[in-house]
Design a protein around this motif. Sequence first.
Motif, short mmCIF file in Angstrom:
data_model
loop_
_atom_site.label_atom_id
_atom_site.label_comp_id
_atom_site.label_asym_id
_atom_site.label_seq_id
_atom_site.Cartn_x
_atom_site.Cartn_y
_atom_site.Cartn_z
N ALA A 57 -2.12 -49.26 -36.54
CA ALA A 57 -1.60 -47.90 -36.68
C ALA A 57 -0.08 -47.89 -36.66
O ALA A 57 0.57 -47.15 -37.40
CB ALA A 57 -2.16 -47.00 -35.58
N SER A 58 0.51 -48.71 -35.81
CA SER A 58 1.96 -48.76 -35.73
C SER A 58 2.56 -49.35 -37.01
O SER A 58 3.58 -48.87 -37.51
CB SER A 58 2.39 -49.60 -34.52
N ALA A 59 1.91 -50.38 -37.56
CA ALA A 59 2.39 -50.99 -38.80
C ALA A 59 2.31 -50.01 -39.97
O ALA A 59 3.20 -49.98 -40.83
CB ALA A 59 1.58 -52.25 -39.11
N LYS A 60 1.26 -49.19 -39.98
CA LYS A 60 1.07 -48.24 -41.08
C LYS A 60 2.00 -47.04 -40.99
O LYS A 60 2.33 -46.43 -42.02
CB LYS A 60 -0.38 -47.75 -41.10
N THR A 61 2.45 -46.69 -39.79
CA THR A 61 3.22 -45.47 -39.60
C THR A 61 4.68 -45.70 -39.23
O THR A 61 5.53 -44.82 -39.44
CB THR A 61 2.60 -44.60 -38.50
N GLY A 62 4.98 -46.85 -38.63
CA GLY A 62 6.34 -47.10 -38.16
C GLY A 62 6.65 -46.48 -36.82
O GLY A 62 7.79 -46.51 -36.35
N PHE A 63 5.64 -45.90 -36.17
CA PHE A 63 5.81 -45.27 -34.87
C PHE A 63 5.07 -46.06 -33.77
O PHE A 63 4.17 -46.83 -34.08
CB PHE A 63 5.26 -43.84 -34.89
N PRO A 64 5.44 -45.84 -32.52
CA PRO A 64 4.62 -46.37 -31.43
C PRO A 64 3.19 -45.85 -31.56
O PRO A 64 2.97 -44.75 -32.09
CB PRO A 64 5.30 -45.83 -30.16
#
Length: 203
Positions: A57-64
């Motif tokens: 999820a972090s890789a796909k969104t750039g967020f924690p």
Amino acid sequence: MSLIVLATSNPNKVVEIEPLLNAAGYQTKLQTEFFSDEVEEDGLSFVENAIKKARFASAKTGFPAIADDSGLEVDALGGQPGIYSARYANDHTGMTTEQQNLQKVLDELGDLPYEDRTARYSCVVVYVDHADDPMPIIGFGHWYGEILKEPRTDHGIGYDPIFWVPKLVKTLSEVPLEVKNKISHRAKAIHQVLEQLEHKNKI
């Protein structure tokens, strides 16, 4: 407020996780607001699967991101269904229903006496700052009970209708959400993560 992506598309998990994070001062967004694909949960433990989901999820969104992996562990079944709780009655098509999973557990336990039907719900919650975070924050939670010989209600999530909690004199399907959000296996794991985040933010 800091933004954290909830690495789940399960609405039942969202209603437990999101209020606890919001109450701690974090803004939350669902991963479904960014993407629709799912990571393959092929880890051999709750920890491995939760880490995979959080990193994805972090890789796909750039967020924690924060993710959980959880399931039912029945002592008489050697800890099964465990990480396979959502697909325990797999019919080789990958499609199983909660009722099929529940019935398989009942069938395998048969007429075992209640003293031999002990079980626990287990949950691991993982937080990552970014996809390559070398030090994920991990929380653990358990909720102990026993498996009934038949469902007590015709509603509830997963194995909740047959999971008896002696201290509450109820099955999980009869426990109000506001109570679950205080004492459930998932709530315990989330609170452990939040405590570690609070300490980290003070350093």
